[in-house]
Design a protein around this motif. Sequence first.
Motif, mmCIF file in Angstrom:
data_model
loop_
_atom_site.group_PDB
_atom_site.id
_atom_site.type_symbol
_atom_site.label_atom_id
_atom_site.label_comp_id
_atom_site.label_asym_id
_atom_site.label_seq_id
_atom_site.Cartn_x
_atom_site.Cartn_y
_atom_site.Cartn_z
ATOM 1 N N THR A 68 1.005 7.732 5.258
ATOM 2 C CA THR A 68 -0.246 8.486 5.351
ATOM 3 C C THR A 68 -0.080 9.943 4.951
ATOM 4 O OG1 THR A 68 0.146 9.063 7.666
ATOM 5 C CG2 THR A 68 -1.081 7.037 7.214
ATOM 6 N N ALA A 69 1.118 10.464 4.971
ATOM 7 C CA ALA A 69 1.312 11.896 4.730
ATOM 8 C C ALA A 69 0.803 12.300 3.358
ATOM 9 C CB ALA A 69 2.792 12.240 4.859
ATOM 10 N N ALA A 70 0.028 13.356 3.336
ATOM 11 C CA ALA A 70 -0.409 14.014 2.102
ATOM 12 C C ALA A 70 -1.230 13.125 1.186
ATOM 13 C CB ALA A 70 0.800 14.543 1.339
ATOM 14 N N VAL A 71 -1.960 12.143 1.751
ATOM 15 C CA VAL A 71 -2.786 11.326 0.871
ATOM 16 C C VAL A 71 -4.128 11.992 0.595
ATOM 17 C CG1 VAL A 71 -1.740 9.186 1.615
ATOM 18 C CG2 VAL A 71 -3.797 9.979 2.760
ATOM 19 N N MET A 72 -4.522 12.958 1.412
ATOM 20 C CA MET A 72 -5.809 13.609 1.199
ATOM 21 C C MET A 72 -5.639 15.108 1.111
ATOM 22 S SD MET A 72 -9.337 13.519 3.411
ATOM 23 C CE MET A 72 -9.949 12.060 2.585
ATOM 24 N N LEU A 107 -13.069 16.606 -1.373
ATOM 25 C CA LEU A 107 -12.021 15.760 -0.821
ATOM 26 C C LEU A 107 -11.386 14.965 -1.951
ATOM 27 C CD1 LEU A 107 -13.883 14.308 2.309
ATOM 28 C CD2 LEU A 107 -12.683 16.487 2.085
ATOM 29 N N GLU A 108 -10.064 14.916 -1.947
ATOM 30 C CA GLU A 108 -9.335 14.140 -2.939
ATOM 31 C C GLU A 108 -8.329 13.250 -2.230
ATOM 32 O OE1 GLU A 108 -8.485 17.939 -5.474
ATOM 33 O OE2 GLU A 108 -8.258 16.186 -6.791
ATOM 34 N N VAL A 109 -8.208 12.006 -2.705
ATOM 35 C CA VAL A 109 -7.251 11.050 -2.150
ATOM 36 C C VAL A 109 -6.228 10.719 -3.228
ATOM 37 C CG1 VAL A 109 -6.939 8.794 -1.083
ATOM 38 C CG2 VAL A 109 -9.017 10.094 -0.629
ATOM 39 N N ALA A 110 -4.966 10.838 -2.889
ATOM 40 C CA ALA A 110 -3.902 10.549 -3.842
ATOM 41 C C ALA A 110 -3.892 9.070 -4.213
ATOM 42 C CB ALA A 110 -2.551 10.948 -3.260
#
Length: 310
Positions: A68-72, A107-110
């Motif tokens: 979950t780390a740094a996905v958004m 918002l951005e999701v990796a």
Amino acid sequence: MMDEAGTTNSDDAIAALVRLAGRRPAVPEDAALRVRSSVRDEWLETMGRRRRTRWIGSAAAAAAIAITAAVMRMTPSPSPRRVPLPVRVAVATWQTNGAAVFANDVLEVAGGGTASLAWGSAILRLDGGTRVRISSIRELSLERGAVYIDSNRSGVTIHTPIGAVHDIGTQFEVRLAGDRMRIRVREGRIDLQHGNATHSAAAGIELDSDSRGLVTRHSIPRSGAEWDWVVRAALPIRLDGRTLAEVVGTVTREEGVTPVWSDSSARAAASIRLHGTVPLSPDEALDSALVASGLTARTEGGRIIIQRRK
């Protein structure tokens, strides 16, 4: 979530969605003994019967948490007066960080991640590689990627360079890639507005549109591999205090399938109260609930057949 006056309830929006009721009566002792003595063997047997691939056990959950780390990433609005919205973010569905969202935040999701937001009266899910600008509790702009809306109230609008999609109380996906847009409706209805033209689509219909306004229509299934990311992005489920019927209803709606209770014996188990405080994905929650209730299930097309273990 909001009340009618438009104010935010004191409870965190995500927590309110997943919080279970207080302790309920325990599962009957005979059922508990049966589960304790056979749960491991039955779990493995059940998994072998299922035609779908599911994540099983705490190791899978731990792996999900680990990614979950740094996905958004959130980009604040440049406006000097930032207006807070009743939106809370659950990163990759497993980690609720309670981050506040303001009007015009981006918002951005990796890639490879997903995210869920309690967005006004709707649940908004973002696929990997998605970038959106949240304008208000009823409007957002999709710049790339895909969003999925689950709302029982109409009035949500998704703006894109190709056209605006208006929600009529639905479950639907909007996916934008370059100069093309795809809209898939799982439940309810949407209207696509392109210039002066309006194109409507009901459940089981897909609209494909390009920047010139050319729109084609196709029939689609409401479950299957193309919806998998939506299930991955679902909020985690706690079993504690819920009945088997409630869990089955929640999960089958997430997966776009119809539950079928094979006989009266299986239906009688629907009222069993479940225990378990560990957050589970929908697939894990359904498998755990079935095993604890002495049931198995198999998938046939758009149906899940639930029956007693033989």
